[in-house]
Design a protein around this motif. Structure first.
Motif, PDB file in Angstrom:
ATOM      1  N   VAL A  16     -11.510  -1.119  14.535  1.00  0.00           N
ATOM      2  CA  VAL A  16     -11.295  -2.479  15.058  1.00  0.00           C
ATOM      3  C   VAL A  16     -10.052  -2.521  15.941  1.00  0.00           C
ATOM      4  O   VAL A  16     -10.072  -3.060  17.061  1.00  0.00           O
ATOM      5  CB  VAL A  16     -11.167  -3.488  13.895  1.00  0.00           C
ATOM      6  N   VAL A  17      -8.956  -1.946  15.459  1.00  0.00           N
ATOM      7  CA  VAL A  17      -7.700  -1.954  16.229  1.00  0.00           C
ATOM      8  C   VAL A  17      -7.809  -1.038  17.447  1.00  0.00           C
ATOM      9  O   VAL A  17      -7.308  -1.357  18.531  1.00  0.00           O
ATOM     10  CB  VAL A  17      -6.520  -1.540  15.332  1.00  0.00           C
ATOM     11  N   ILE A  52     -16.782   5.039  22.985  1.00  0.00           N
ATOM     12  CA  ILE A  52     -17.232   5.345  21.623  1.00  0.00           C
ATOM     13  C   ILE A  52     -17.467   4.064  20.829  1.00  0.00           C
ATOM     14  O   ILE A  52     -18.453   3.924  20.102  1.00  0.00           O
ATOM     15  CB  ILE A  52     -16.211   6.249  20.904  1.00  0.00           C
ATOM     16  N   GLY A  53     -16.555   3.092  20.969  1.00  0.00           N
ATOM     17  CA  GLY A  53     -16.704   1.831  20.259  1.00  0.00           C
ATOM     18  C   GLY A  53     -17.945   1.073  20.678  1.00  0.00           C
ATOM     19  O   GLY A  53     -18.592   0.412  19.855  1.00  0.00           O
ATOM     20  N   LYS A  54     -18.303   1.168  21.966  1.00  0.00           N
ATOM     21  CA  LYS A  54     -19.482   0.453  22.466  1.00  0.00           C
ATOM     22  C   LYS A  54     -20.771   1.237  22.227  1.00  0.00           C
ATOM     23  O   LYS A  54     -21.794   0.672  21.822  1.00  0.00           O
ATOM     24  CB  LYS A  54     -19.307   0.188  23.968  1.00  0.00           C
ATOM     25  N   ALA A  55     -20.731   2.560  22.471  1.00  0.00           N
ATOM     26  CA  ALA A  55     -21.956   3.370  22.409  1.00  0.00           C
ATOM     27  C   ALA A  55     -22.315   3.795  20.990  1.00  0.00           C
ATOM     28  O   ALA A  55     -23.489   4.030  20.694  1.00  0.00           O
ATOM     29  CB  ALA A  55     -21.809   4.600  23.295  1.00  0.00           C
ATOM     30  N   PHE A  56     -21.312   3.892  20.114  1.00  0.00           N
ATOM     31  CA  PHE A  56     -21.588   4.369  18.761  1.00  0.00           C
ATOM     32  C   PHE A  56     -21.307   3.265  17.739  1.00  0.00           C
ATOM     33  O   PHE A  56     -22.108   2.371  17.565  1.00  0.00           O
ATOM     34  CB  PHE A  56     -20.794   5.651  18.484  1.00  0.00           C
ATOM     35  N   SER A  57     -20.156   3.291  17.090  1.00  0.00           N
ATOM     36  CA  SER A  57     -19.852   2.266  16.082  1.00  0.00           C
ATOM     37  C   SER A  57     -18.353   2.237  15.823  1.00  0.00           C
ATOM     38  O   SER A  57     -17.613   3.147  16.230  1.00  0.00           O
ATOM     39  CB  SER A  57     -20.576   2.583  14.768  1.00  0.00           C
ATOM     40  N   ALA A  58     -17.903   1.185  15.132  1.00  0.00           N
ATOM     41  CA  ALA A  58     -16.487   1.089  14.765  1.00  0.00           C
ATOM     42  C   ALA A  58     -16.094   2.231  13.840  1.00  0.00           C
ATOM     43  O   ALA A  58     -14.984   2.767  13.926  1.00  0.00           O
ATOM     44  CB  ALA A  58     -16.204  -0.251  14.092  1.00  0.00           C
ATOM     45  N   PHE A 103     -17.916  -8.728  24.227  1.00  0.00           N
ATOM     46  CA  PHE A 103     -18.299  -7.386  24.685  1.00  0.00           C
ATOM     47  C   PHE A 103     -18.661  -6.477  23.511  1.00  0.00           C
ATOM     48  O   PHE A 103     -19.651  -5.750  23.547  1.00  0.00           O
ATOM     49  CB  PHE A 103     -17.155  -6.777  25.502  1.00  0.00           C
ATOM     50  N   TYR A 104     -17.847  -6.526  22.460  1.00  0.00           N
ATOM     51  CA  TYR A 104     -18.106  -5.709  21.277  1.00  0.00           C
ATOM     52  C   TYR A 104     -18.998  -6.415  20.247  1.00  0.00           C
ATOM     53  O   TYR A 104     -19.333  -5.821  19.220  1.00  0.00           O
ATOM     54  CB  TYR A 104     -16.781  -5.332  20.597  1.00  0.00           C
ATOM     55  N   ASN A 105     -19.302  -7.684  20.519  1.00  0.00           N
ATOM     56  CA  ASN A 105     -20.077  -8.494  19.576  1.00  0.00           C
ATOM     57  C   ASN A 105     -19.388  -8.581  18.214  1.00  0.00           C
ATOM     58  O   ASN A 105     -20.015  -8.487  17.161  1.00  0.00           O
ATOM     59  CB  ASN A 105     -21.497  -7.931  19.413  1.00  0.00           C
ATOM     60  N   MET A 106     -18.067  -8.772  18.258  1.00  0.00           N
ATOM     61  CA  MET A 106     -17.255  -8.887  17.045  1.00  0.00           C
ATOM     62  C   MET A 106     -16.304 -10.079  17.222  1.00  0.00           C
ATOM     63  O   MET A 106     -15.218  -9.920  17.811  1.00  0.00           O
ATOM     64  CB  MET A 106     -16.477  -7.592  16.779  1.00  0.00           C
ATOM     65  N   PRO A 107     -16.672 -11.261  16.767  1.00  0.00           N
ATOM     66  CA  PRO A 107     -15.866 -12.472  16.988  1.00  0.00           C
ATOM     67  C   PRO A 107     -14.422 -12.353  16.491  1.00  0.00           C
ATOM     68  O   PRO A 107     -13.519 -12.989  17.058  1.00  0.00           O
ATOM     69  CB  PRO A 107     -16.628 -13.543  16.189  1.00  0.00           C
ATOM     70  N   GLU A 108     -14.194 -11.556  15.443  1.00  0.00           N
ATOM     71  CA  GLU A 108     -12.847 -11.457  14.883  1.00  0.00           C
ATOM     72  C   GLU A 108     -11.844 -10.835  15.841  1.00  0.00           C
ATOM     73  O   GLU A 108     -10.616 -11.000  15.685  1.00  0.00           O
ATOM     74  CB  GLU A 108     -12.875 -10.658  13.571  1.00  0.00           C
ATOM     75  N   LEU A 109     -12.320 -10.131  16.852  1.00  0.00           N
ATOM     76  CA  LEU A 109     -11.415  -9.473  17.796  1.00  0.00           C
ATOM     77  C   LEU A 109     -10.640 -10.473  18.659  1.00  0.00           C
ATOM     78  O   LEU A 109      -9.587 -10.142  19.193  1.00  0.00           O
ATOM     79  CB  LEU A 109     -12.195  -8.515  18.700  1.00  0.00           C
TER      80      LEU A 109
END
Length: 478
Positions: free
Chosen positions: A45-46, A234-240, A107-113
């Motif tokens: 996440v960070v 990596i964060g976009k194509a794979f996973s956190a 962009f990451y589909n993670m509202p907490e960001l």
């Protein structure tokens, strides 16, 4: 090099090394606790936000810190101009981060960001108040003052982060650690620094430093985007989780590589700047720095690569096993990082920030092509691309140093070949010995001892010059 400068350089290397390795050691110990309390996804996440923070941070000094360091007749007006410029740009950069935070989260589909990015951005403003104080101490090679500042800062921020992680705050523990670090660091530098700003902003000073600094800004901007592009992809194509594993592997590989690079860059740049008018002395000193860097960093990186699996599993657990495979590969790429950095330092010393920019553009185009070409092949292919990009970077960097002072690729490789050959053979010996050992703790201990004895013994027999240089430096400090 005159005797006074030689002694200053030796002291600078020693105290810069003390600062780097003590703080990196403390950070390493901190990650042992945090990695067991947090998950790969928490680190991911960070890391996803690192590229945005890093890009904005580049604009804060705008290359003016390098310009201020290189300028031999710097005045109080010059320093104040850089100080207020940094703060102003930091405020603008934070406003930009605040505005784009919802877009990043989408962009990451993670509202907490959204909230995390806005909180992390505060650290940039805090840091901008101390950048000039750090620079002035570095110009004077005063790393003795900076060492206790760094240690106290790490201890306080790490303690807070571990408590937050233990309380179950997940990735917020890492965010809070960052903010506390910046507050403590800036406060201590203001306490120990004798320089104080006055309300002066010189347009003449700004224009003088802009010519050199703007090209450094562009260079740093390109380098920062590229350095963080892996995390973004990596964060976009794979996973956190995958990004968290890569982040840990890259972090541990950077521990020896960046530590030594930081030590050598902080000392070599101001020292070589004093020799910028004497190419003969500059080339001789440059070669000494280069060979000394390789003698220390090559075996550290090869040893870490050989011991990647027992190292990762023993210190942070089996849930991080994916990081071990990545670490083993990335070490081969990052071992060249100090060599590339010192080559770039030489271009800046000679005032050729235009060449520095050109070099970075060429290298990053190649690196981006490698990165996107390897994405469909999986995350391990991305790790292998780091090696290819690093080796090509050495070829490109040394082409221009060869043009400027006659130290091109083949001359530099001739200087580095003995150390490289001994380090790689040490890597093979460690793997061979550990292949007959089942216990991970025994692998770790035996591999370390065998590698150290092998490297020191073979260096004593076949690489006596660098071996004696390191011993001389250690004896002088004693």
């Amino acid at each position: 090099m005159d005797e006074q400068l030689k002694q200053q350089t030796k002291k600078g290397v020693f105290w810069s090394a003390m600062q780097r390795f003590s703080t990196q050691g403390l950070q390493f110990i901190t990650t042992l606790f945090l990695a067991r309390l947090l998950t790969p996804a928490d680190y991911g996440v960070v890391s996803m936000l690192g590229v945005f923070i890093a890009i904005c941070s580049v604009f804060i000094d705008g290359g003016f810190i390098n310009a201020l360091t290189r300028k031999q007749d710097r005045t109080h007006a010059d320093i104040c101009t850089v100080f207020f410029f940094n703060i102003g740009v930091a405020a603008l950069a934070y406003c930009l981060l605040f505005a784009i935070a919802p877009l990043v989260a989408a962009f990451y589909n993670m509202p907490e960001l959204r909230v995390v990015l806005r909180v992390l951005g505060i650290a940039m403003i805090i840091n901008s108040f101390a950048s000039v104080q750090v620079t002035l101490l570095t110009i004077n090679l005063d790393f003795k003052t900076q060492t206790p500042i760094a240690i106290v800062t790490i201890v306080i921020s790490a303690t807070v982060a571990i408590i937050c992680a233990w309380m179950g705050l997940s990735y917020w523990a890492l965010v809070i650690q960052n903010i506390v670090y910046c507050i403590v660091n800036t406060s201590l530098y203001w306490h120990f620094s004798k320089w104080r700003p006055t309300l002066v902003f010189s347009r003449k000073s700004f224009n003088e430093m802009f010519g050199f600094g703007s090209k450094i800004l562009a260079t740093q901007f390109i380098d920062t985007i590229y350095s963080n592009l892996y995390s973004l992809v990596i964060g976009k194509a794979f996973s956190a989780s995958a990004l968290g594993s890569y982040d840990r592997a890259n972090s541990y590989a950077n521990f020896p590589s960046n530590s030594l690079t930081g030590v050598m860059q902080r000392v070599t740049y101001p020292v070589l700047c004093r020799m910028q008018g004497n190419d003969g002395e500059l080339a001789w000193t440059y070669r000494k720095f280069l060979k000394l860097s390789a003698f220390v960093i090559f075996p550290l990186m090869m040893g870490l690569s050989a011991l990647a699996y027992p190292f990762i599993i023993l210190i942070i657990g089996y849930k991080w096993t994916a990081s071990a495979a990545m670490l083993q590969v990335i070490c081969f790429g990052l071992m060249w990082f100090p060599i590339n950095s010192i080559n770039l330092n030489l271009l800046m010393v000679k005032g050729r920030s235009d060449l520095t920019l050109r070099v970075e553009v060429i290298k990053k185009i190649i690196g981006v092509l490698l990165l996107f070409g390897c994405v469909p092949l999986g995350i391990m292919a991305l790790c292998y691309s780091v090696i290819v990009a690093s080796v090509l970077a050495v070829v490109i960097n040394t082409y221009y140093t060869g043009k400027l002072i006659g130290l091109g690729f083949f001359k530099q490789m001739k200087d580095l070949l003995p150390t490289f050959a001994i380090s790689v053979s040490m890597w093979g010996v460690i793997l061979l010995v550990n292949s007959h050992i089942a216990s991970l703790p025994v692998q770790m201990g035996t591999g370390f001892v065998v590698g150290a004895v092998y490297y020191i013994g073979v260096s004593y027999l076949f690489n006596r010059e660098e071996f004696n240089s390191v011993l001389s430096l250690m004896r002088n400090k004693r």
